[in-house]
Design an enzyme around this catalytic site. Structure first.
Site, PDB file in Angstrom:
ATOM      1  NE  ARG A  54      -1.390  -2.407   2.686  1.00  0.00           N
ATOM      2  CZ  ARG A  54      -1.723  -3.656   2.358  1.00  0.00           C
ATOM      3  NH1 ARG A  54      -2.847  -4.015   2.066  1.00  0.00           N
ATOM      4  NH2 ARG A  54      -0.796  -4.585   2.661  1.00  0.00           N
ATOM      5  CB  THR A  55       3.340   2.628   2.464  1.00  0.00           C
ATOM      6  OG1 THR A  55       2.680   2.000   3.458  1.00  0.00           O
ATOM      7  CG2 THR A  55       3.740   4.060   2.572  1.00  0.00           C
ATOM      8  CE  LYS A  82      26.391  -5.470  -6.908  1.00  0.00           C
ATOM      9  NZ  LYS A  82      26.331  -4.434  -7.791  1.00  0.00           N
ATOM     10  NE  ARG A 104       6.986   0.469   4.816  1.00  0.00           N
ATOM     11  CZ  ARG A 104       5.754  -0.035   4.807  1.00  0.00           C
ATOM     12  NH1 ARG A 104       5.713  -1.164   4.541  1.00  0.00           N
ATOM     13  NH2 ARG A 104       4.715   0.827   5.052  1.00  0.00           N
ATOM     14  CG  HIS A 132       3.353   3.691   8.839  1.00  0.00           C
ATOM     15  ND1 HIS A 132       3.375   4.447   7.725  1.00  0.00           N
ATOM     16  CD2 HIS A 132       2.654   2.445   8.134  1.00  0.00           C
ATOM     17  CE1 HIS A 132       3.009   3.935   6.491  1.00  0.00           C
ATOM     18  NE2 HIS A 132       2.808   2.467   6.721  1.00  0.00           N
TER      19      HIS A 132
HETATM   20  N1   CP Z   1      -0.314  -0.183   5.953  1.00  0.00           N
HETATM   21  C1   CP Z   1       0.770  -0.521   5.498  1.00  0.00           C
HETATM   22  O1   CP Z   1       1.999   0.278   5.764  1.00  0.00           O
HETATM   23  O2   CP Z   1       0.937  -1.539   4.543  1.00  0.00           O
HETATM   24  P1   CP Z   1       2.002  -1.852   3.608  1.00  0.00           P
HETATM   25  O3   CP Z   1       3.088  -2.515   4.355  1.00  0.00           O
HETATM   26  O4   CP Z   1       1.429  -2.787   2.475  1.00  0.00           O
HETATM   27  O5   CP Z   1       2.577  -0.652   2.974  1.00  0.00           O
END
Ligand code: CP
Length: 302
Positions: A54-55, A82, A104, A132
């Site tokens: 999603r993100t 590497k 992320r 998040h």
């Molecule tokens: N909610 C969320 O962060 O989903 P993803 O891990 O798919 O990005």
């Protein structure tokens, strides 16, 4: 505001501005040409060291709807394998002229380190078990859309709080916006410092459900667990899973949320996941508008 690292960095006015801007930008998604020229000539790098559905896709779509150039970088298949460090990777991307870096990372605090190394804006797309912030913002946006307000809303966040960056960001943001949050989990899945968080804590889901306007279910993050935190999946599900019978004991207008990915049959039954009271796909759709708003405000707007 130059970076978005923590939901706790946002005051009420800043958070409300992001939600209001997302509301305006949502209209772009209803047009036949879903594009604005706002970030033309800007470059956004999606730097993902952990998996995401999603993100990552919604940040990419959001940047493209604002006409930015987008580079998708994932650690798998890159020179990270590497031995290249986060700093050298970031400086490489910086040399290519990134105006914004969406990161992320499995390590809590990685976006904060990155913000010291690059000139552009850094957007935290999930760091370890820490935060998040855009997930919390899209969750707040969805609550406001569905229930018309955030002030005074009673929100229960249920499940693996210990490993959840979503829970921490939601507690910080929702309390800033006037909602009351109760965390519901077995004692083993709560952080030891939870008493310092600005929220209530309960071990009893059945007690909290009838008093909640929003019930946010969280996945048990098995990939972050190196110990046994509950006796069995069956017992966890019996005590902390949301099924149709429990849903029927929630107030009539109350909604069920989930950041995804869901594990059907564990924290949420298929019946509840597919119910019109469950907002999981609305959250995904709202995530695009919300991330457009954040990119616009950090990289292009005033
Ligand atoms: N909610 C969320 O962060 O989903 P993803 O891990 O798919 O990005």
């Amino acid at each position: 505001m130059r970076h978005l690292l923590s939901a706790g960095d946002l005051d009420r006015d800043e958070a409300t501005l992001i939600l209001d801007t997302a509301g305006e930008l949502a209209q772009v998604g209803d047009r036949s040409v879903k594009k604005l020229p706002t970030l033309r000539g800007r470059t956004v790098v999606n730097l993902f060291y952990e998996d995401s559905t999603r993100t990552r896709t919604s940040f990419e779509l959001a940047a493209k709807r604002l006409s930015a150039d987008v580079i998708n970088f994932s650690a798998k298949g890159s020179s990270v394998s590497k031995g290249e460090s986060l700093k050298d990777t970031a400086l490489t991307l910086q040399a290519m002229g990134a105006d914004g870096v969406v990161i992320r990372h499995g390590a809590s605090g990685a976006p904060h380190r990155l913000a010291n190394w690059v000139d552009g804006s850094v957007l935290n797309a999930g760091d370890g078990t820490h935060e998040h912030p855009t997930q919390a913002l899209l969750d707040a946006f969805t609550m406001r859309e569905r229930l018309g307000r955030l002030e005074g809303l009673r929100v229960a966040v249920v499940g693996d709080i210990l490993h959840s960056r979503v829970a921490r960001s939601n507690v910080l943001l929702l309390t800033t916006l006037g909602a009351h949050v109760t965390l519901v989990a077995p004692p083993t899945l709560l952080p030891v410092s939870v008493h310092t968080w600005p929220c209530e804590v309960s071990y009893d889901l059945d007690e909290v459900l009838p008093e909640s306007d929003v019930v946010m279910m969280l996945r048990v993050q098995a990939e972050r667990m190196h110990d046994s935190f509950f006796p069995s999946v069956r017992e966890y599900s019996r005590n902390y899973g949301l099924d149709g019978e429990r849903l029927s004991r929630m107030p009539e207008e109350a909604i069920v949320m989930h950041p995804g990915p869901m594990v059907r049959g564990m924290e949420i039954s298929a019946e509840v996941a597919d119910s019109p009271r469950c907002t999981v796909t609305e959250q995904v759709a709202n995530g695009v508008s919300l991330r457009m708003a954040v990119l616009y405000l950090l990289l292009g707007g005033s």
